[in-house]
Design a protein around this motif. Structure first.
Motif, short mmCIF file in Angstrom:
data_model
loop_
_atom_site.label_atom_id
_atom_site.label_comp_id
_atom_site.label_asym_id
_atom_site.label_seq_id
_atom_site.Cartn_x
_atom_site.Cartn_y
_atom_site.Cartn_z
N THR A 30 -8.57 -1.31 -36.85
CA THR A 30 -8.28 -0.01 -36.88
C THR A 30 -9.56 0.84 -36.61
O THR A 30 -10.61 0.27 -37.12
N THR A 31 -9.43 1.97 -36.31
CA THR A 31 -10.52 2.94 -36.29
C THR A 31 -10.09 4.01 -36.81
O THR A 31 -8.88 4.35 -37.41
N ASN A 32 -10.88 5.25 -36.63
CA ASN A 32 -10.29 6.71 -37.32
C ASN A 32 -9.19 7.04 -36.37
O ASN A 32 -8.19 7.60 -37.27
N GLU A 89 -10.60 7.18 -28.47
CA GLU A 89 -11.43 7.34 -29.66
C GLU A 89 -12.36 8.34 -29.48
O GLU A 89 -12.40 9.46 -30.18
N ALA A 90 -13.09 7.99 -28.44
CA ALA A 90 -14.08 9.24 -27.89
C ALA A 90 -13.66 10.62 -27.59
O ALA A 90 -14.35 11.51 -28.00
N GLU A 91 -12.27 10.68 -27.22
CA GLU A 91 -11.58 11.88 -26.84
C GLU A 91 -10.88 12.47 -27.76
O GLU A 91 -10.44 13.66 -27.80
N GLY A 92 -10.97 11.83 -29.07
CA GLY A 92 -10.06 12.30 -30.28
C GLY A 92 -8.79 12.50 -30.26
O GLY A 92 -8.23 13.32 -30.80
N THR A 134 -10.39 -0.98 -23.30
CA THR A 134 -11.19 0.05 -22.57
C THR A 134 -10.40 1.42 -22.92
O THR A 134 -11.17 2.57 -23.30
N THR A 135 -9.21 1.59 -22.88
CA THR A 135 -8.32 2.59 -23.41
C THR A 135 -8.41 3.26 -24.68
O THR A 135 -8.62 4.33 -24.82
N GLY A 136 -8.38 2.42 -25.55
CA GLY A 136 -8.56 2.81 -26.83
C GLY A 136 -10.11 3.39 -27.22
O GLY A 136 -10.20 4.12 -28.02
N GLN A 137 -11.03 2.56 -26.72
CA GLN A 137 -12.36 3.27 -26.49
C GLN A 137 -12.63 4.68 -26.23
O GLN A 137 -13.13 5.64 -26.75
N VAL A 138 -11.85 4.81 -24.81
CA VAL A 138 -12.11 6.26 -24.30
C VAL A 138 -11.13 7.26 -25.25
O VAL A 138 -11.74 8.23 -25.59
N THR A 186 -3.49 15.15 -21.83
CA THR A 186 -3.21 15.08 -23.34
C THR A 186 -4.31 15.94 -23.85
O THR A 186 -5.19 16.30 -23.18
N ASN A 187 -3.80 16.38 -25.16
CA ASN A 187 -4.56 16.76 -26.00
C ASN A 187 -5.15 16.32 -27.12
O ASN A 187 -4.68 15.35 -27.46
N PRO A 188 -6.47 16.77 -27.65
CA PRO A 188 -6.82 15.92 -28.77
C PRO A 188 -6.01 15.94 -29.96
O PRO A 188 -4.94 16.75 -30.07
N GLY A 189 -5.50 14.63 -30.55
CA GLY A 189 -4.67 14.70 -31.51
C GLY A 189 -3.30 13.90 -30.86
O GLY A 189 -2.35 13.63 -31.61
#
Length: 327
Positions: free
Chosen positions: A6-8, A266-269, A260-264, A245-248
């Protein structure tokens, strides 16, 4: 199905994607973006269905995806083409996908995109390299499906740099064009010379897929495994995540691979969930989220994921509320 890490903003799961989809609330997902195994004639190590059964196989996932999408949500599918077995004639399976999805499953085709990968290797070797009968296939279909005719989208979030000619025009519009109706019927007004911060992108997306020294591949080398053989470049999910999409918002990748999708996301909030059946791919994907890379730490994380221990990557104490749905 179990949580690998899991991540933030999200979590990566090991298990059947159908189980993940069925566990989600209806109308809860903003974007499903994925690249499923293609219907190639030669079997790949990551698994792929035969061409004659491919549509039926993929439809089982897609029908549930539609239920889980919000009314303004989107389903983005990256699919490569293929040849028929034994002859230099193309299969039509990748074109039958949008027809079936729209005619039979209730999706709308919001727009068709084409991913041009200039670094893609020639294939199939028999028709391209040996017999010289066909040219290199460098374009994938990227179908953008929606649940309704009005999915959420904002092209101002994915503007591209103006051409050099347009930059000159913006410096002195009157020197380059006269506002008037053109023979084509287009009415070129004075607003054409306004600087909007960039140009609207086309549906031909050019991203090379030639990463050779990123943290993910360094991690794979450290733990002694090969990188996932069919990764798409980060720029591809980044484009659609920003566009749709929007943050959140919540993003799901049902064939997560190396994540790769999860990494991006995460970086995009954005909140995210990814899932893959091959635990070695998911374990290696965890190495993308190391704050500081070291070989010893990479080996520890990789092995603990394989051993069934859920790893937690955190950059702050506050977790987005939505991820509580998937604990």
């Amino acid at each position: 199905m179990r949580t690998a890490y899991t991540t933030n903003y999200g979590q990566a799961l090991i298990g059947e994607s159908l189980d993940l989809l069925k566990s989600l609330d209806d109308g809860s997902v903003n974007l499903v973006i994925t690249s499923p195994p293609f219907a190639l004639q030669r079997k790949k190590e990551y698994g792929n269905a035969e061409q004659h059964e491919y549509i039926e196989w993929l439809s089982e996932f897609a029908s549930i995806v539609r239920e889980k999408l919000r009314d303004d949500g989107s389903f983005v599918l990256d699919i490569g083409g293929a040849y028929q077995k034994g002859v230099p004639a193309r299969s039509l399976y990748n074109f039958r996908v949008p027809i079936h999805f729209c005619d039979d499953l209730g999706f709308f085709l919001a727009q068709d995109f084409y991913w041009f990968n200039p670094s893609k290797l020639p294939s199939p070797i028999e028709w391209v390299n040996k017999r010289k009968l066909r040219v290199k296939d460098s374009v994938n279909n990227v179908w953008w499906f929606s649940k309704t005719e009005w999915p959420k989208a904002d092209s101002t979030k994915v503007l591209v740099e103006y051409s050099e000619r347009m930059k000159k025009l913006l410096l002195d519009p009157e020197a380059f064009y006269n506002p008037a109706k053109r023979p084509s019927g287009h009415d070129i007004s004075k607003g054409f010379g306004k600087d909007n911060g960039g140009a609207i992108p086309s549906n031909l997306l050019q991203f090379s897929n030639s990463e050779s020294n990123g943290q993910y591949l360094r991690g794979c080398k450290a733990v002694g495994v090969k990188g996932h053989p069919a990764r798409f470049p980060a720029k591809l999910p980044e484009f659609f995540i920003r566009y749709l999409t929007n943050p959140g918002d919540l993003i799901v990748d049902i064939f997560g691979g190396s994540n790769t999708t999860g990494q991006v996301a995460e970086a995009e909030g954005r909140n995210w969930i990814t899932c893959d059946l091959v635990e070695e791919y998911v374990a290696a994907g965890a190495l993308r989220f190391m704050s500081e890379f070291s070989e010893d730490e990479a080996k520890r994380i990789y092995q603990e994921v394989l051993d069934g221990k859920a790893i937690s990557f955190r950059t702050s104490d506050e977790m987005p509320k939505q991820t509580e749905l998937f604990a």
